[in-house]
Write a protein that holds these residues in place. Sequence first.
Motif, short mmCIF file in Angstrom:
data_model
loop_
_atom_site.label_atom_id
_atom_site.label_comp_id
_atom_site.label_asym_id
_atom_site.label_seq_id
_atom_site.Cartn_x
_atom_site.Cartn_y
_atom_site.Cartn_z
N GLY A 304 -8.53 38.32 -50.67
CA GLY A 304 -7.99 38.17 -52.02
C GLY A 304 -9.03 37.64 -52.99
O GLY A 304 -10.18 37.40 -52.64
N ASP A 305 -8.56 37.46 -54.23
CA ASP A 305 -9.41 36.98 -55.32
C ASP A 305 -9.55 35.46 -55.17
O ASP A 305 -8.96 34.69 -55.93
N TYR A 306 -10.35 35.05 -54.19
CA TYR A 306 -10.42 33.62 -53.83
C TYR A 306 -11.04 32.78 -54.93
O TYR A 306 -10.76 31.59 -55.06
N GLU A 307 -11.89 33.41 -55.76
CA GLU A 307 -12.54 32.64 -56.84
C GLU A 307 -11.50 32.09 -57.81
O GLU A 307 -11.75 31.11 -58.51
N HIS A 308 -10.33 32.74 -57.89
CA HIS A 308 -9.27 32.25 -58.77
C HIS A 308 -8.15 31.58 -57.98
O HIS A 308 -6.99 31.54 -58.41
N GLY A 309 -8.49 31.10 -56.80
CA GLY A 309 -7.53 30.28 -56.05
C GLY A 309 -6.70 31.06 -55.05
O GLY A 309 -5.87 30.46 -54.34
N PHE A 310 -6.87 32.38 -54.96
CA PHE A 310 -6.05 33.16 -54.03
C PHE A 310 -6.79 33.33 -52.69
O PHE A 310 -7.28 34.40 -52.36
N SER A 311 -6.85 32.22 -51.95
CA SER A 311 -7.62 32.24 -50.70
C SER A 311 -6.73 32.09 -49.47
O SER A 311 -7.24 32.12 -48.35
N SER A 312 -5.40 31.96 -49.67
CA SER A 312 -4.59 31.66 -48.48
C SER A 312 -4.52 32.84 -47.51
O SER A 312 -4.48 32.64 -46.29
N GLY A 313 -4.55 34.07 -48.02
CA GLY A 313 -4.56 35.23 -47.12
C GLY A 313 -5.82 35.23 -46.26
O GLY A 313 -5.77 35.45 -45.04
N THR A 314 -6.96 34.98 -46.88
CA THR A 314 -8.24 34.96 -46.16
C THR A 314 -8.23 33.84 -45.11
O THR A 314 -8.66 34.03 -43.97
N GLU A 315 -7.72 32.66 -45.51
CA GLU A 315 -7.67 31.55 -44.56
C GLU A 315 -6.73 31.86 -43.40
O GLU A 315 -7.01 31.52 -42.25
N GLY A 316 -5.61 32.55 -43.72
CA GLY A 316 -4.66 32.93 -42.66
C GLY A 316 -5.29 33.88 -41.66
O GLY A 316 -5.09 33.76 -40.44
N ILE A 317 -6.06 34.84 -42.16
CA ILE A 317 -6.75 35.80 -41.29
C ILE A 317 -7.79 35.08 -40.44
O ILE A 317 -7.91 35.32 -39.23
N ALA A 318 -8.54 34.16 -41.08
CA ALA A 318 -9.55 33.39 -40.35
C ALA A 318 -8.90 32.62 -39.20
O ALA A 318 -9.36 32.66 -38.05
N GLN A 319 -7.80 31.96 -39.52
CA GLN A 319 -7.08 31.17 -38.52
C GLN A 319 -6.59 32.07 -37.37
O GLN A 319 -6.72 31.73 -36.20
N ALA A 320 -6.06 33.25 -37.72
CA ALA A 320 -5.55 34.17 -36.69
C ALA A 320 -6.68 34.65 -35.79
O ALA A 320 -6.51 34.76 -34.56
N ILE A 321 -7.84 34.91 -36.36
CA ILE A 321 -8.98 35.36 -35.56
C ILE A 321 -9.39 34.25 -34.60
O ILE A 321 -9.59 34.48 -33.40
N ILE A 322 -9.47 33.04 -35.12
CA ILE A 322 -9.87 31.90 -34.28
C ILE A 322 -8.87 31.69 -33.14
O ILE A 322 -9.24 31.54 -31.98
N GLU A 323 -7.56 31.73 -33.51
CA GLU A 323 -6.52 31.47 -32.50
C GLU A 323 -6.44 32.58 -31.44
O GLU A 323 -5.96 32.34 -30.33
N SER A 324 -6.90 33.77 -31.78
CA SER A 324 -6.85 34.87 -30.80
C SER A 324 -7.78 34.58 -29.62
O SER A 324 -7.61 35.14 -28.55
N GLY A 325 -8.77 33.72 -29.84
CA GLY A 325 -9.73 33.43 -28.77
C GLY A 325 -10.72 34.55 -28.53
O GLY A 325 -11.53 34.49 -27.60
N ALA A 326 -10.66 35.60 -29.36
CA ALA A 326 -11.59 36.73 -29.21
C ALA A 326 -13.02 36.29 -29.54
O ALA A 326 -13.22 35.30 -30.25
N TYR A 327 -13.99 37.05 -29.05
CA TYR A 327 -15.39 36.88 -29.46
C TYR A 327 -15.43 37.31 -30.92
O TYR A 327 -15.08 38.44 -31.26
N SER A 328 -15.79 36.39 -31.81
CA SER A 328 -15.64 36.68 -33.24
C SER A 328 -16.97 36.66 -33.98
O SER A 328 -17.74 35.72 -33.87
#
Length: 375
Positions: A304-328
């Motif tokens: 998303g347009d994180y520069e204007h504060g819309f970063s929660s989707g990106t953070e959610g994806i980051a969290q999901a990748i980390i929690e998957s335990g996959a080689y990232s």
Amino acid sequence: MLNNFKKLSDHIGSLKGKKVLVRLDLNVPVINNEVRDPFRINQSLPTISVLREAGARIIILSHIENADTSSLSGVAKFISGYYPVRLVEGMDELRSAAHDMKDGDIVMFENLRLFDGEKANSSVFATELAAVADAYVNDAFSVCHREHASVVLLPKLLPAYAGTLLCEEIEKLSCAFNPPHPFVFVLGGAKFDTKLPLMLKFLDLADTVFVGGALANDLLKEKGYEVGSSLVSKSRVNLSPIISSLKVITPVDVVATNSYGNDIRRIESVDVADRIVDIGPETVAQFANAIAGAKFVLWNGPMGDYEHGFSSGTEGIAQAIIESGAYSVMGGADSVAVVRNAGLLDKFTFVSTGGGAMLDFLANGTLPGIEALKQ
Ligand code: ADP
Ligand code: MG
């Protein structure tokens, strides 16, 4: 294919007493002569240490492109907190400094891009630089996509070695060409025209491709959804192989903004007055589900347009990748900025120092600066 160049680690013993031009990427934010984010410098310090311990005479080469300064003096000051460094400004000063160096000394040449020959890829400029040294090391992965004198010409004029960081980038990013499966490729950010080659390549290699960010707007529009005034790519690209692929997942809900405020909308409900600025929570949940069993994830581009504060989707994806335990493996200047702000950077297996260089390497399997090291 990529290993037919010399690695610094295999040849370090031969560099005692040798003057070595070391191309680093020390292009970091500097304000009032103070380094604001030392990530790239810190990544380069091990190479400097190893050369120093081996008794090499180190001549650091880098560029800096900064609103506040065109000098590397703040960077030299930062490094002098670890080792003595002498910053030299022009070719004459470089020649005399190189002449006086002792084993383990460090000289830093001023910002390469102050010299027209660097970007012009001038052989005169490269020859002048090469004349002061006995060897060359490239440890600047993030500039290896540039056909600049310090990147592609110097390795043709001197015995040339790939630095530790460069080798690590090549090794980690190359995992994506032969990945463990399931392999999920996540692509966000903007400008489909620059990311299309990457997209098409990983459409083949990955099992699932998740598209978010402004790129998803292009796909949603192509599928016939209303995207209002959302950011879409300017140049027309052929998206049909992507649209028709069953591997591709696009958002089911989004954060939309209009003159009344922000709303979470199903994509069917986006209105002509809306602007899509992030992926929605249901999309994040669906993605987390899709990625749960993944063995390998490659990610570039914010959701998303994180520069204007819309970063929660990106953070959610980051969290999901980390929690998957996959080689990232992740990278891209903007993606790294969001993940760093969220304090999640060290949770990824590998974070590339390259933005454009990472995209080009992933799309083409090599870069001009890497090819130039092959002798
Ligand atoms: P990276 O630097 O990580 O490779 P890009 O440069 O491709 O990423 O993309 C980052 C840009 O994409 C950011 O400026 C971000 O604001 C923008 N972006 C992502 N999603 C949206 C969106 N929905 N609307 C507008 N801009 C977006
Ligand atoms: Mg970017």
